[in-house]
Design a protein around this motif. Structure first.
Motif, PDB file in Angstrom:
ATOM      1  N   ARG A 187       0.862  -1.163   0.000  1.00 22.45           N
ATOM      2  CA  ARG A 187       0.000   0.000   0.000  1.00 22.45           C
ATOM      3  C   ARG A 187       0.900   1.214   0.000  1.00 22.45           C
ATOM      4  NH1 ARG A 187      -4.609   0.381   4.523  1.00 22.45           N
ATOM      5  NH2 ARG A 187      -5.800  -1.312   3.608  1.00 22.45           N
ATOM      6  N   SER A 188       0.564   2.224  -0.767  1.00 21.66           N
ATOM      7  CA  SER A 188       1.512   3.312  -0.901  1.00 21.66           C
ATOM      8  C   SER A 188       1.059   4.623  -0.273  1.00 21.66           C
ATOM      9  CB  SER A 188       1.861   3.498  -2.367  1.00 21.66           C
ATOM     10  OG  SER A 188       0.710   3.545  -3.119  1.00 21.66           O
ATOM     11  N   GLU A 189      -0.146   4.667   0.319  1.00 20.20           N
ATOM     12  CA  GLU A 189      -0.534   5.961   0.901  1.00 20.20           C
ATOM     13  C   GLU A 189       0.198   6.195   2.224  1.00 20.20           C
ATOM     14  OE1 GLU A 189      -4.260   3.346   1.647  1.00 20.20           O
ATOM     15  OE2 GLU A 189      -2.825   3.664   0.043  1.00 20.20           O
ATOM     16  N   HIS A 190       0.174   7.468   2.666  1.00 24.47           N
ATOM     17  CA  HIS A 190       0.867   7.819   3.909  1.00 24.47           C
ATOM     18  C   HIS A 190       0.229   7.122   5.092  1.00 24.47           C
ATOM     19  CE1 HIS A 190       4.123  10.504   3.156  1.00 24.47           C
ATOM     20  NE2 HIS A 190       3.439  11.049   2.154  1.00 24.47           N
ATOM     21  N   LYS A 191       1.084   6.761   6.079  1.00 33.88           N
ATOM     22  CA  LYS A 191       0.554   6.049   7.230  1.00 33.88           C
ATOM     23  C   LYS A 191      -0.353   6.954   8.068  1.00 33.88           C
ATOM     24  CE  LYS A 191       5.212   6.522   9.072  1.00 33.88           C
ATOM     25  NZ  LYS A 191       6.436   5.799   9.226  1.00 33.88           N
ATOM     26  N   ALA A 192      -1.363   6.330   8.698  1.00 36.85           N
ATOM     27  CA  ALA A 192      -2.357   7.082   9.449  1.00 36.85           C
ATOM     28  C   ALA A 192      -1.734   7.705  10.700  1.00 36.85           C
ATOM     29  CB  ALA A 192      -3.504   6.154   9.834  1.00 36.85           C
ATOM     30  N   VAL A 193      -0.953   6.929  11.415  1.00 37.60           N
ATOM     31  CA  VAL A 193      -0.312   7.459  12.626  1.00 37.60           C
ATOM     32  C   VAL A 193       1.197   7.368  12.421  1.00 37.60           C
ATOM     33  CG1 VAL A 193      -0.016   7.188  15.120  1.00 37.60           C
ATOM     34  CG2 VAL A 193      -2.239   6.711  14.064  1.00 37.60           C
ATOM     35  N   GLY A 194       1.851   8.522  12.379  1.00 38.99           N
ATOM     36  CA  GLY A 194       3.294   8.566  12.144  1.00 38.99           C
ATOM     37  C   GLY A 194       4.059   8.060  13.362  1.00 38.99           C
ATOM     38  N   SER A 195       5.362   7.818  13.159  1.00 41.87           N
ATOM     39  CA  SER A 195       6.120   7.210  14.251  1.00 41.87           C
ATOM     40  C   SER A 195       6.327   8.167  15.429  1.00 41.87           C
ATOM     41  CB  SER A 195       7.449   6.655  13.741  1.00 41.87           C
ATOM     42  OG  SER A 195       8.071   7.561  12.894  1.00 41.87           O
ATOM     43  N   THR A 196       6.412   9.479  15.185  1.00 42.47           N
ATOM     44  CA  THR A 196       6.598  10.396  16.324  1.00 42.47           C
ATOM     45  C   THR A 196       5.435  10.258  17.304  1.00 42.47           C
ATOM     46  OG1 THR A 196       7.875  11.917  14.970  1.00 42.47           O
ATOM     47  CG2 THR A 196       6.945  12.820  16.984  1.00 42.47           C
ATOM     48  N   GLU A 197       4.198  10.239  16.769  1.00 43.30           N
ATOM     49  CA  GLU A 197       3.015  10.026  17.616  1.00 43.30           C
ATOM     50  C   GLU A 197       3.014   8.625  18.217  1.00 43.30           C
ATOM     51  OE1 GLU A 197      -1.162  11.029  16.130  1.00 43.30           O
ATOM     52  OE2 GLU A 197       0.164  11.698  14.512  1.00 43.30           O
ATOM     53  N   GLY A 198       3.419   7.653  17.402  1.00 39.51           N
ATOM     54  CA  GLY A 198       3.423   6.251  17.831  1.00 39.51           C
ATOM     55  C   GLY A 198       4.342   6.011  19.015  1.00 39.51           C
ATOM     56  N   HIS A 199       5.558   6.582  18.966  1.00 40.42           N
ATOM     57  CA  HIS A 199       6.510   6.392  20.074  1.00 40.42           C
ATOM     58  C   HIS A 199       5.885   6.822  21.403  1.00 40.42           C
ATOM     59  CE1 HIS A 199       9.900   5.334  17.580  1.00 40.42           C
ATOM     60  NE2 HIS A 199       9.779   6.426  16.864  1.00 40.42           N
ATOM     61  N   ALA A 200       5.071   7.894  21.332  1.00 43.54           N
ATOM     62  CA  ALA A 200       4.488   8.451  22.557  1.00 43.54           C
ATOM     63  C   ALA A 200       3.450   7.506  23.170  1.00 43.54           C
ATOM     64  CB  ALA A 200       3.861   9.800  22.246  1.00 43.54           C
ATOM     65  N   LEU A 201       2.941   6.552  22.364  1.00 40.85           N
ATOM     66  CA  LEU A 201       1.920   5.630  22.868  1.00 40.85           C
ATOM     67  C   LEU A 201       2.507   4.350  23.453  1.00 40.85           C
ATOM     68  CD1 LEU A 201      -0.740   5.839  19.988  1.00 40.85           C
ATOM     69  CD2 LEU A 201      -0.730   7.053  22.182  1.00 40.85           C
ATOM     70  N   ALA A 202       3.791   4.099  23.207  1.00 38.18           N
ATOM     71  CA  ALA A 202       4.383   2.816  23.619  1.00 38.18           C
ATOM     72  C   ALA A 202       4.122   2.532  25.098  1.00 38.18           C
ATOM     73  CB  ALA A 202       5.883   2.816  23.318  1.00 38.18           C
ATOM     74  N   GLY A 203       4.278   3.569  25.925  1.00 40.82           N
ATOM     75  CA  GLY A 203       4.139   3.402  27.375  1.00 40.82           C
ATOM     76  C   GLY A 203       2.733   3.025  27.822  1.00 40.82           C
ATOM     77  N   THR A 204       1.734   3.171  26.940  1.00 39.18           N
ATOM     78  CA  THR A 204       0.364   2.815  27.329  1.00 39.18           C
ATOM     79  C   THR A 204       0.098   1.319  27.166  1.00 39.18           C
ATOM     80  OG1 THR A 204      -0.592   3.131  25.115  1.00 39.18           O
ATOM     81  CG2 THR A 204      -0.481   5.093  26.546  1.00 39.18           C
ATOM     82  N   SER A 205       1.022   0.591  26.549  1.00 34.66           N
ATOM     83  CA  SER A 205       0.806  -0.848  26.357  1.00 34.66           C
ATOM     84  C   SER A 205       1.309  -1.634  27.567  1.00 34.66           C
ATOM     85  CB  SER A 205       1.560  -1.331  25.109  1.00 34.66           C
ATOM     86  OG  SER A 205       1.702  -2.740  25.169  1.00 34.66           O
ATOM     87  N   PRO A 206       0.490  -2.580  28.074  1.00 33.70           N
ATOM     88  CA  PRO A 206       0.954  -3.403  29.201  1.00 33.70           C
ATOM     89  C   PRO A 206       2.116  -4.315  28.806  1.00 33.70           C
ATOM     90  CG  PRO A 206      -1.185  -4.172  28.397  1.00 33.70           C
ATOM     91  CD  PRO A 206      -0.901  -2.881  27.680  1.00 33.70           C
ATOM     92  N   LEU A 207       2.356  -4.464  27.503  1.00 32.29           N
ATOM     93  CA  LEU A 207       3.461  -5.321  27.050  1.00 32.29           C
ATOM     94  C   LEU A 207       4.770  -4.560  26.884  1.00 32.29           C
ATOM     95  CD1 LEU A 207       1.674  -7.458  24.296  1.00 32.29           C
ATOM     96  CD2 LEU A 207       2.080  -8.013  26.694  1.00 32.29           C
ATOM     97  N   ASN A 208       4.699  -3.219  27.008  1.00 29.34           N
ATOM     98  CA  ASN A 208       5.898  -2.421  26.731  1.00 29.34           C
ATOM     99  C   ASN A 208       7.070  -2.791  27.642  1.00 29.34           C
ATOM    100  OD1 ASN A 208       7.220  -0.304  25.240  1.00 29.34           O
ATOM    101  ND2 ASN A 208       7.076   0.939  27.103  1.00 29.34           N
ATOM    102  N   GLY A 209       6.774  -2.978  28.936  1.00 28.31           N
ATOM    103  CA  GLY A 209       7.839  -3.315  29.892  1.00 28.31           C
ATOM    104  C   GLY A 209       8.524  -4.620  29.516  1.00 28.31           C
ATOM    105  N   LEU A 210       7.733  -5.596  29.053  1.00 26.95           N
ATOM    106  CA  LEU A 210       8.302  -6.894  28.658  1.00 26.95           C
ATOM    107  C   LEU A 210       9.166  -6.745  27.414  1.00 26.95           C
ATOM    108  CD1 LEU A 210       5.283  -9.326  29.141  1.00 26.95           C
ATOM    109  CD2 LEU A 210       7.446  -9.340  30.408  1.00 26.95           C
ATOM    110  N   ARG A 211       8.682  -5.956  26.463  1.00 24.28           N
ATOM    111  CA  ARG A 211       9.475  -5.754  25.240  1.00 24.28           C
ATOM    112  C   ARG A 211      10.806  -5.093  25.587  1.00 24.28           C
ATOM    113  NH1 ARG A 211      11.288  -3.011  20.666  1.00 24.28           N
ATOM    114  NH2 ARG A 211      11.275  -1.013  21.728  1.00 24.28           N
ATOM    115  N   VAL A 212      10.737  -4.059  26.404  1.00 23.12           N
ATOM    116  CA  VAL A 212      11.944  -3.316  26.776  1.00 23.12           C
ATOM    117  C   VAL A 212      12.909  -4.234  27.550  1.00 23.12           C
ATOM    118  CG1 VAL A 212      12.781  -1.412  28.247  1.00 23.12           C
ATOM    119  CG2 VAL A 212      10.836  -1.051  26.705  1.00 23.12           C
ATOM    120  N   ALA A 213      12.360  -5.050  28.453  1.00 24.90           N
ATOM    121  CA  ALA A 213      13.217  -5.931  29.270  1.00 24.90           C
ATOM    122  C   ALA A 213      13.957  -6.955  28.410  1.00 24.90           C
ATOM    123  CB  ALA A 213      12.365  -6.637  30.323  1.00 24.90           C
ATOM    124  N   GLY A 214      13.313  -7.406  27.331  1.00 29.27           N
ATOM    125  CA  GLY A 214      13.930  -8.437  26.484  1.00 29.27           C
ATOM    126  C   GLY A 214      14.836  -7.876  25.391  1.00 29.27           C
TER     127      GLY A 214
END
Ligand code: PMV
Length: 321
Positions: A181-208
């Motif tokens: 698909r070639s259209e621009h992404k709906a949520v860019g990575s700058t906004e996306g990075h800010a949401l990482a901390g809201t995921s309950p899996l983030n701590g596990l990803r970071v730890a591994g």
């Protein structure tokens, strides 16, 4: 005061997702990537006392408020380093199809960091240049060194930069970029990075992440494709698990993405040296050994929904042109 520079985008084998400090773009984890040779951003920068504001064109098109503001904020950092107050003109081109859904911010800010710092007469070390590029887009710091690069998360602005792990000719890997698909992404990575901390899996990803990073670096240095494949896919899945379980959830894959991933896994089970990784979009980066390229590319082109397949080998870092 003028300079021109070129840089390539990169594909992360171990991903960057989430910041400790979003203003400075200090990441939660280290990451590791390969520069993409076939794809390139070329950027020219002028600083001139006659300019009354910054301006920025991309592919010959003058850019509006949002992207100009990001470029201007980045130029402010370069001006601060040089103690210079002049406005700038920035002209940039990508040689890869624009709007093909391939993240261009890494090559864009690596090229801009080099062109702007050279035009301002700053002579930065590779590490300082990488740290500067990071301020524009985190992943841009990995496009500064040649070949395969690891971003050391660091403790502050000055020590968060990428270093080379291996030169481009170290291993004949190929990234077959499957454009679905070639259209621009709906949520860019700058906004996306800010949401990482809201995921309950983030701590596990970071730890591994540190363990996956070591595994990836060792697999790369040993040119062990089977080991590389396992950790590259696992790390991509961890990032997408965090994205999907964020609030609001980020869901980048399409049915086409699933189909490509399923086939790649199947081909590997049948003995092919192939694996896949996905960034913040539906397109799939299929990593394969050079000797398998022709076979894998032909199979990918047969899959439903595939618009095009771009091919990139390990590339150099940012350089003046
Ligand atoms: O540099 P950014 O802010 O565009 O973030 C890049 C994020 C991913 O492409 C999804 C992962 C990575 O490490 O490149």
């Amino acid at each position: 005061m003028f300079a021109a520079a070129s840089a390539h985008p990169n594909i992360a084998f171990i991903k960057y997702w989430g910041n400790r400090d979003s203003l400075l773009r200090l990441p939660l984890t280290g990451s590791l990537s390969m520069n993409l040779d076939g794809l390139e951003t070329r950027t020219r920068v002028w600083f001139d006392a006659d300019f009354s504001a910054d301006s920025f064109s991309l592919g010959g098109v003058e850019q509006g408020e949002e992207s100009l503001a990001r470029v201007s904020a980045f130029l402010d950092r370069a001006r601060e380093l040089a103690g210079c107050g002049l406005w700038a003109r920035v002209e940039s081109e990508n040689n890869f199809p624009t709007g093909a859904g391939i993240a261009s911010s890494a090559s864009a800010f690596a090229a801009l960091a080099l062109a702007a710092s050279a035009a301002l007469g700053l002579s930065l070390s590779e590490q300082q240049l990488s740290a500067l590029a990071r301020r524009g887009s985190g992943s841009a710091c990995r496009s500064v060194p040649d070949g395969f690069a690891e971003w050391l998360p660091g403790s502050a602005d000055a020590d968060s930069y990428a270093v080379q792990v291996a030169p481009p000719d170290y291993w004949d890997l190929v990234d077959l970029i499957v454009v679905l698909r070639s259209e621009h992404k709906a949520v860019g990575s700058t906004e996306g990075h800010a949401l990482a901390g809201t995921s309950p899996l983030n701590g596990l990803r970071v730890a591994g992440a540190p363990e996956r990073l070591i595994e990836c670096r060792q697999a790369l240095l040993a040119r062990d494709f089977a080991r590389l494949a396992r950790v590259v896919e696992a790390d991509s899945h961890w990032m997408h698990a965090v994205m999907r379980t964020s609030t609001p959830p980020l869901f980048y894959w399409t049915a086409g993405t699933e189909t490509v991933l399923w086939h790649v896994l199947d081909w590997r089970k049948r003995g092919r040296a192939v694996c896949a990784t996905v960034d913040a979009g539906p397109n799939v980066h299929v990593i394969t050994a050079g000797a398998e390229k022709t076979w894998v590319e032909a199979r990918l082109r047969e899959l439903p929904g595939v618009q095009q397949v771009l091919c990139a080998r390990p590339g150099p870092g940012a350089r003046l042109i």
